[in-house]
Design a protein around this motif. Sequence first.
Motif, PDB file in Angstrom:
ATOM      1  N   MET A 116       0.838  -1.163   0.000  1.00  0.00           N
ATOM      2  CA  MET A 116       0.000   0.000   0.000  1.00  0.00           C
ATOM      3  C   MET A 116       0.897   1.244   0.000  1.00  0.00           C
ATOM      4  SD  MET A 116      -2.694   1.363   2.901  1.00  0.00           S
ATOM      5  CE  MET A 116      -3.163  -0.271   3.227  1.00  0.00           C
ATOM      6  N   LYS A 117       0.423   2.275  -0.609  1.00  0.00           N
ATOM      7  CA  LYS A 117       1.168   3.524  -0.686  1.00  0.00           C
ATOM      8  C   LYS A 117       0.883   4.363   0.557  1.00  0.00           C
ATOM      9  CE  LYS A 117       2.097   7.344  -3.813  1.00  0.00           C
ATOM     10  NZ  LYS A 117       1.722   7.952  -5.095  1.00  0.00           N
ATOM     11  N   TYR A 118       1.950   4.917   1.138  1.00  0.00           N
ATOM     12  CA  TYR A 118       1.856   5.809   2.292  1.00  0.00           C
ATOM     13  C   TYR A 118       2.381   7.183   1.905  1.00  0.00           C
ATOM     14  CZ  TYR A 118       0.881   1.940   5.447  1.00  0.00           C
ATOM     15  OH  TYR A 118       0.303   0.874   6.080  1.00  0.00           O
ATOM     16  N   LEU A 119       1.655   8.211   2.303  1.00  0.00           N
ATOM     17  CA  LEU A 119       2.033   9.596   2.035  1.00  0.00           C
ATOM     18  C   LEU A 119       2.499  10.235   3.336  1.00  0.00           C
ATOM     19  CD1 LEU A 119      -1.171  10.554   0.029  1.00  0.00           C
ATOM     20  CD2 LEU A 119       0.983   9.728  -0.898  1.00  0.00           C
ATOM     21  N   LEU A 120       3.529  11.044   3.257  1.00  0.00           N
ATOM     22  CA  LEU A 120       4.007  11.787   4.414  1.00  0.00           C
ATOM     23  C   LEU A 120       3.755  13.261   4.141  1.00  0.00           C
ATOM     24  CD1 LEU A 120       5.332  11.321   7.132  1.00  0.00           C
ATOM     25  CD2 LEU A 120       7.544  11.558   6.020  1.00  0.00           C
ATOM     26  N   LEU A 121       2.883  13.863   4.946  1.00  0.00           N
ATOM     27  CA  LEU A 121       2.445  15.236   4.721  1.00  0.00           C
ATOM     28  C   LEU A 121       2.693  16.094   5.957  1.00  0.00           C
ATOM     29  CD1 LEU A 121      -0.662  13.514   3.693  1.00  0.00           C
ATOM     30  CD2 LEU A 121       0.152  15.210   2.096  1.00  0.00           C
ATOM     31  N   ARG A 122       2.981  17.353   5.751  1.00  0.00           N
ATOM     32  CA  ARG A 122       3.110  18.279   6.875  1.00  0.00           C
ATOM     33  C   ARG A 122       1.742  18.437   7.532  1.00  0.00           C
ATOM     34  NH1 ARG A 122       4.843  24.590   6.603  1.00  0.00           N
ATOM     35  NH2 ARG A 122       4.424  25.014   8.789  1.00  0.00           N
ATOM     36  N   GLN A 123       1.692  18.378   8.870  1.00  0.00           N
ATOM     37  CA  GLN A 123       0.413  18.515   9.563  1.00  0.00           C
ATOM     38  C   GLN A 123      -0.196  19.870   9.238  1.00  0.00           C
ATOM     39  OE1 GLN A 123       0.313  18.803  13.842  1.00  0.00           O
ATOM     40  NE2 GLN A 123      -1.658  17.786  13.906  1.00  0.00           N
ATOM     41  N   GLY A 124      -1.502  19.869   9.002  1.00  0.00           N
ATOM     42  CA  GLY A 124      -2.210  21.089   8.633  1.00  0.00           C
ATOM     43  C   GLY A 124      -2.315  21.270   7.131  1.00  0.00           C
ATOM     44  N   LYS A 125      -1.555  20.487   6.390  1.00  0.00           N
ATOM     45  CA  LYS A 125      -1.573  20.570   4.926  1.00  0.00           C
ATOM     46  C   LYS A 125      -1.817  19.187   4.327  1.00  0.00           C
ATOM     47  CE  LYS A 125       1.319  24.612   4.789  1.00  0.00           C
ATOM     48  NZ  LYS A 125       2.275  25.382   4.069  1.00  0.00           N
ATOM     49  N   GLU A 126      -2.689  18.398   4.995  1.00  0.00           N
ATOM     50  CA  GLU A 126      -2.945  17.028   4.553  1.00  0.00           C
ATOM     51  C   GLU A 126      -3.578  16.948   3.172  1.00  0.00           C
ATOM     52  OE1 GLU A 126      -2.871  16.758   9.060  1.00  0.00           O
ATOM     53  OE2 GLU A 126      -3.752  18.122   7.632  1.00  0.00           O
ATOM     54  N   ASP A 127      -4.199  18.025   2.722  1.00  0.00           N
ATOM     55  CA  ASP A 127      -4.804  18.027   1.385  1.00  0.00           C
ATOM     56  C   ASP A 127      -3.835  18.522   0.320  1.00  0.00           C
ATOM     57  OD1 ASP A 127      -7.199  17.085   2.426  1.00  0.00           O
ATOM     58  OD2 ASP A 127      -7.991  19.104   2.740  1.00  0.00           O
ATOM     59  N   GLY A 128      -2.629  18.898   0.727  1.00  0.00           N
ATOM     60  CA  GLY A 128      -1.650  19.430  -0.209  1.00  0.00           C
ATOM     61  C   GLY A 128      -0.735  18.358  -0.764  1.00  0.00           C
ATOM     62  N   GLU A 129       0.340  18.804  -1.344  1.00  0.00           N
ATOM     63  CA  GLU A 129       1.342  17.928  -1.947  1.00  0.00           C
ATOM     64  C   GLU A 129       2.132  17.216  -0.843  1.00  0.00           C
ATOM     65  OE1 GLU A 129       3.237  16.167  -5.090  1.00  0.00           O
ATOM     66  OE2 GLU A 129       1.594  17.601  -5.218  1.00  0.00           O
TER      67      GLU A 129
END
Length: 75
Positions: A1-14
Amino acid sequence: MKYLLLRQGKEDGEPATAEHFDSEFEATNWARSWLQSHAEHDRYVLKPEDDSRNLLMIRTVAGQWYAMPLADPVR
């Protein structure tokens, strides 16, 4: 499965980065390692592509990274 690492507060961003793993354990270990050398902030979210359970990745004052499951929003 693919996991994304995102900055908190910008979960809808790149995402900062993304990889495929067979287990949440592998993904968490990878996230800690990646964050140790690349993080620009103290809080990130590790998000599985199927939206099963997000993990909050937090950097302590001592520089260690911890993973904490995020609860579903109260409805």
